[in-house]
Design a protein around this motif. Structure first.
Motif, PDB file in Angstrom:
ATOM      1  N   UNK A  92       0.851  -1.185   0.000  1.00 13.32           N
ATOM      2  CA  UNK A  92       0.000   0.000   0.000  1.00 13.32           C
ATOM      3  C   UNK A  92       0.891   1.241   0.000  1.00 13.32           C
ATOM      4  N   UNK A  93       0.387   2.323  -0.529  1.00 15.33           N
ATOM      5  CA  UNK A  93       1.190   3.535  -0.655  1.00 15.33           C
ATOM      6  C   UNK A  93       0.745   4.593   0.347  1.00 15.33           C
ATOM      7  N   UNK A  94       1.748   5.260   0.940  1.00 14.20           N
ATOM      8  CA  UNK A  94       1.475   6.329   1.902  1.00 14.20           C
ATOM      9  C   UNK A  94       1.188   7.651   1.209  1.00 14.20           C
ATOM     10  N   UNK A  95       1.745   7.829   0.010  1.00 12.04           N
ATOM     11  CA  UNK A  95       1.601   9.092  -0.710  1.00 12.04           C
ATOM     12  C   UNK A  95       1.867   8.844  -2.192  1.00 12.04           C
ATOM     13  N   UNK A  96       1.250   9.646  -3.027  1.00 11.65           N
ATOM     14  CA  UNK A  96       1.461   9.593  -4.466  1.00 11.65           C
ATOM     15  C   UNK A  96       2.128  10.885  -4.918  1.00 11.65           C
ATOM     16  N   UNK A  97       3.245  10.743  -5.633  1.00  7.89           N
ATOM     17  CA  UNK A  97       3.878  11.904  -6.250  1.00  7.89           C
ATOM     18  C   UNK A  97       3.375  11.976  -7.687  1.00  7.89           C
ATOM     19  N   UNK A  98       2.662  13.041  -8.000  1.00  8.18           N
ATOM     20  CA  UNK A  98       2.023  13.181  -9.301  1.00  8.18           C
ATOM     21  C   UNK A  98       2.976  13.821 -10.308  1.00  8.18           C
ATOM     22  N   UNK A  99       3.417  13.043 -11.297  1.00  8.34           N
ATOM     23  CA  UNK A  99       4.283  13.559 -12.363  1.00  8.34           C
ATOM     24  C   UNK A  99       3.632  13.377 -13.733  1.00  8.34           C
ATOM     25  N   UNK A 100       2.305  13.315 -13.768  1.00 11.03           N
ATOM     26  CA  UNK A 100       1.592  13.153 -15.030  1.00 11.03           C
ATOM     27  C   UNK A 100       1.202  14.520 -15.575  1.00 11.03           C
ATOM     28  N   UNK A 101       1.741  14.870 -16.744  1.00  8.52           N
ATOM     29  CA  UNK A 101       1.347  16.086 -17.449  1.00  8.52           C
ATOM     30  C   UNK A 101       0.139  15.762 -18.325  1.00  8.52           C
ATOM     31  N   UNK A 102      -0.823  16.660 -18.358  1.00 12.73           N
ATOM     32  CA  UNK A 102      -2.025  16.383 -19.131  1.00 12.73           C
ATOM     33  C   UNK A 102      -2.945  15.426 -18.391  1.00 12.73           C
ATOM     34  N   UNK A 103      -3.906  14.873 -19.121  1.00 14.93           N
ATOM     35  CA  UNK A 103      -4.880  13.969 -18.507  1.00 14.93           C
ATOM     36  C   UNK A 103      -4.243  12.605 -18.232  1.00 14.93           C
ATOM     37  N   UNK A 104      -4.565  11.947 -17.098  1.00 14.48           N
ATOM     38  CA  UNK A 104      -5.507  12.325 -16.054  1.00 14.48           C
ATOM     39  C   UNK A 104      -4.839  12.989 -14.849  1.00 14.48           C
ATOM     40  N   UNK A 105      -3.557  13.367 -14.976  1.00 10.52           N
ATOM     41  CA  UNK A 105      -2.840  13.884 -13.821  1.00 10.52           C
ATOM     42  C   UNK A 105      -2.953  15.363 -13.602  1.00 10.52           C
ATOM     43  N   UNK A 106      -3.359  16.108 -14.654  1.00 10.83           N
ATOM     44  CA  UNK A 106      -3.368  17.562 -14.539  1.00 10.83           C
ATOM     45  C   UNK A 106      -4.768  18.147 -14.755  1.00 10.83           C
ATOM     46  N   UNK A 107      -5.758  17.296 -14.930  1.00 10.67           N
ATOM     47  CA  UNK A 107      -7.117  17.775 -15.185  1.00 10.67           C
ATOM     48  C   UNK A 107      -8.084  17.428 -14.063  1.00 10.67           C
ATOM     49  N   UNK A 108      -7.559  16.958 -12.937  1.00  6.42           N
ATOM     50  CA  UNK A 108      -8.390  16.708 -11.767  1.00  6.42           C
ATOM     51  C   UNK A 108      -8.845  15.271 -11.583  1.00  6.42           C
ATOM     52  N   UNK A 109      -8.658  14.423 -12.588  1.00  4.85           N
ATOM     53  CA  UNK A 109      -9.187  13.064 -12.496  1.00  4.85           C
ATOM     54  C   UNK A 109      -8.473  12.238 -11.429  1.00  4.85           C
ATOM     55  N   UNK A 110      -7.135  12.200 -11.439  1.00  3.39           N
ATOM     56  CA  UNK A 110      -6.450  11.389 -10.426  1.00  3.39           C
ATOM     57  C   UNK A 110      -6.560  12.037  -9.047  1.00  3.39           C
ATOM     58  N   UNK A 111      -6.622  13.357  -9.003  1.00  7.41           N
ATOM     59  CA  UNK A 111      -6.772  14.015  -7.705  1.00  7.41           C
ATOM     60  C   UNK A 111      -8.079  13.592  -7.040  1.00  7.41           C
ATOM     61  N   UNK A 112      -9.165  13.567  -7.810  1.00  6.01           N
ATOM     62  CA  UNK A 112     -10.453  13.143  -7.264  1.00  6.01           C
ATOM     63  C   UNK A 112     -10.415  11.675  -6.859  1.00  6.01           C
ATOM     64  N   UNK A 113      -9.780  10.859  -7.688  1.00  5.33           N
ATOM     65  CA  UNK A 113      -9.664   9.421  -7.385  1.00  5.33           C
ATOM     66  C   UNK A 113      -8.925   9.199  -6.073  1.00  5.33           C
ATOM     67  N   UNK A 114      -7.790   9.860  -5.906  1.00  5.92           N
ATOM     68  CA  UNK A 114      -7.010   9.651  -4.679  1.00  5.92           C
ATOM     69  C   UNK A 114      -7.717  10.238  -3.462  1.00  5.92           C
ATOM     70  N   UNK A 115      -8.448  11.311  -3.645  1.00  4.39           N
ATOM     71  CA  UNK A 115      -9.215  11.837  -2.518  1.00  4.39           C
ATOM     72  C   UNK A 115     -10.295  10.839  -2.109  1.00  4.39           C
ATOM     73  N   UNK A 116     -10.935  10.212  -3.071  1.00  2.19           N
ATOM     74  CA  UNK A 116     -11.988   9.240  -2.766  1.00  2.19           C
ATOM     75  C   UNK A 116     -11.465   8.031  -1.997  1.00  2.19           C
ATOM     76  N   UNK A 117     -10.267   7.552  -2.378  1.00  6.01           N
ATOM     77  CA  UNK A 117      -9.748   6.352  -1.704  1.00  6.01           C
ATOM     78  C   UNK A 117      -8.837   6.686  -0.530  1.00  6.01           C
ATOM     79  N   UNK A 118      -8.589   7.997  -0.285  1.00  8.06           N
ATOM     80  CA  UNK A 118      -7.887   8.402   0.932  1.00  8.06           C
ATOM     81  C   UNK A 118      -6.384   8.329   0.892  1.00  8.06           C
ATOM     82  N   UNK A 119      -5.782   8.571  -0.281  1.00 10.14           N
ATOM     83  CA  UNK A 119      -4.324   8.596  -0.378  1.00 10.14           C
ATOM     84  C   UNK A 119      -3.890  10.022  -0.710  1.00 10.14           C
ATOM     85  N   UNK A 120      -3.029  10.626   0.104  1.00 11.93           N
ATOM     86  CA  UNK A 120      -2.559  11.982  -0.198  1.00 11.93           C
ATOM     87  C   UNK A 120      -1.714  12.008  -1.465  1.00 11.93           C
TER      88      UNK A 120
END
Length: 330
Positions: free
Chosen positions: A74-102
């Motif tokens: 399991x991961x304690x934190x995600x470092x987001x290095x995705x340019x464009x979709x889905x890393x910069x358009x809110x999709x992964x941010x919403x996903x990680x907020x839903x499952x509780x991973x910072x």
């Protein structure tokens, strides 16, 4: 105990190759004595952890975990290095907020808003943020070239509304060139923004959260060898990126104040890199990037270096910030 950090890279857009390079740089510079770093590739057809031998281990999307040789990670934190979709358009941010991973980038709403150039500029206009004159098109709209020229003049820029790295961008000098430029932009997105040409000094300014405080990094002047700061200029050495920018102290003050004002208005966190052009010594906002390039040669890392921040410090501060301010309890 060391934290498990997933570095997500790749993505669904034309920027995926740049993202893979950014992710590898983050992996290289994270302190392995403090973190267990995992490279995670995210593509439309697969999400997987890639080990040092190149073997792929599927990510369980139910909880963003992975099994490696019988061990459940399991991961304690995600470092987001995705340019464009889905890393910069809110999709992964919403996903990680839903499952509780910072995660290290801004929240999903800010990410979606800033990725949409039209919505971002419209949101900021009531706050007296100066922007270029613009004209909007959606795919399927009737294209009235005379109306476009009347609105923004010539030359002008035709841009894909939700894309980065200058994909889907053309500089147009004649009215009869508009149809071709519009078709090129629609290859990247179903929304287009057409803007007036601003003739002036272009600068890029990084504003980040660093050790819990808003910090402005060095200002970079962009001098393109091409007609504008296109993909070739950005990634193939066809530009000069001069830090600090060769601008007056008054121009520096104005663009710094404007960039911080935007960061605060939008309630941003994490990294941001905003692009401005000076017109009559006033900064006009072009766009904001919330997952900017992170290679050694990218603008934000160069600005951080100028400001006395190493890549290791830059990346670790983002992780510490995400872990400290994780308001979601599993």
């Amino acid at each position: 105990m060391k934290k498990n950090i997933a570095i997500i890279m790749g993505g669904y857009s034309s920027e995926y190759q740049i993202s893979l390079k950014s992710g590898e740089v983050v992996y290289k510079h994270l302190d392995k004595n403090k973190y267990n770093a995992y490279r995670v590739h995210i593509f439309k057809d697969k999400w997987c952890f890639v080990d040092n031998e190149g073997a792929e281990h599927p990510i369980d999307r139910n909880d963003f975990s992975v099994n490696i040789s019988g061990q459940h990670i399991n991961f304690d934190c995600v470092f987001n290095a995705i340019h464009g979709s889905p890393g910069e358009d809110g999709l992964v941010q919403a996903y990680f907020q839903l499952i509780g991973i910072p995660q290290t980038s801004c929240d999903f709403y800010q990410s979606a808003l800033t990725f949409n150039k039209r919505d971002l500029l419209s949101t900021l206009k009531p706050y007296a943020i100066k922007t270029a004159q613009s004209y909007f098109l959606n795919e399927g709209d009737t294209v009235n070239t005379k109306a476009i020229v009347n609105a923004v003049g010539l030359p002008c820029f035709v841009k894909a509304n939700k894309a980065g790295s200058s994909f889907g961008v053309s500089k147009v000098y004649k009215e009869d060139e508009l149809h071709t430029a519009i078709e090129n932009s629609f290859k990247e997105d179903d929304e287009i923004i057409i803007e007036e040409f601003l003739d002036g000094t272009e600068v890029s300014i990084g504003v980040i959260t660093f050790h819990g405080k808003t910090k402005v990094l060095g200002i970079t002047e962009i001098v393109s060898e091409n007609d504008f700061f296109d993909y070739e200029a950005k990634y193939e050495g066809k530009s000069q990126e001069i830090t600090p920018a060769r601008i007056s102290s008054e121009m520096e003050r104005k663009v710094t104040e404007t960039a911080v004002k935007i960061y605060n208005i939008l309630k941003m966190k994490g990294y941001s890199r905003s692009e401005f052009i000076f017109k009559n010594n006033e900064p006009y906002l072009l766009e904001m990037n919330t997952v900017p390039g992170l290679t050694e040669a990218s603008i934000l890392p160069m600005q951080a270096k100028f400001s006395g921040i190493s890549l290791t410090q830059l990346f670790e501060s983002a992780i510490d910030e995400a872990l400290t301010n994780n308001y979601i309890k599993k």
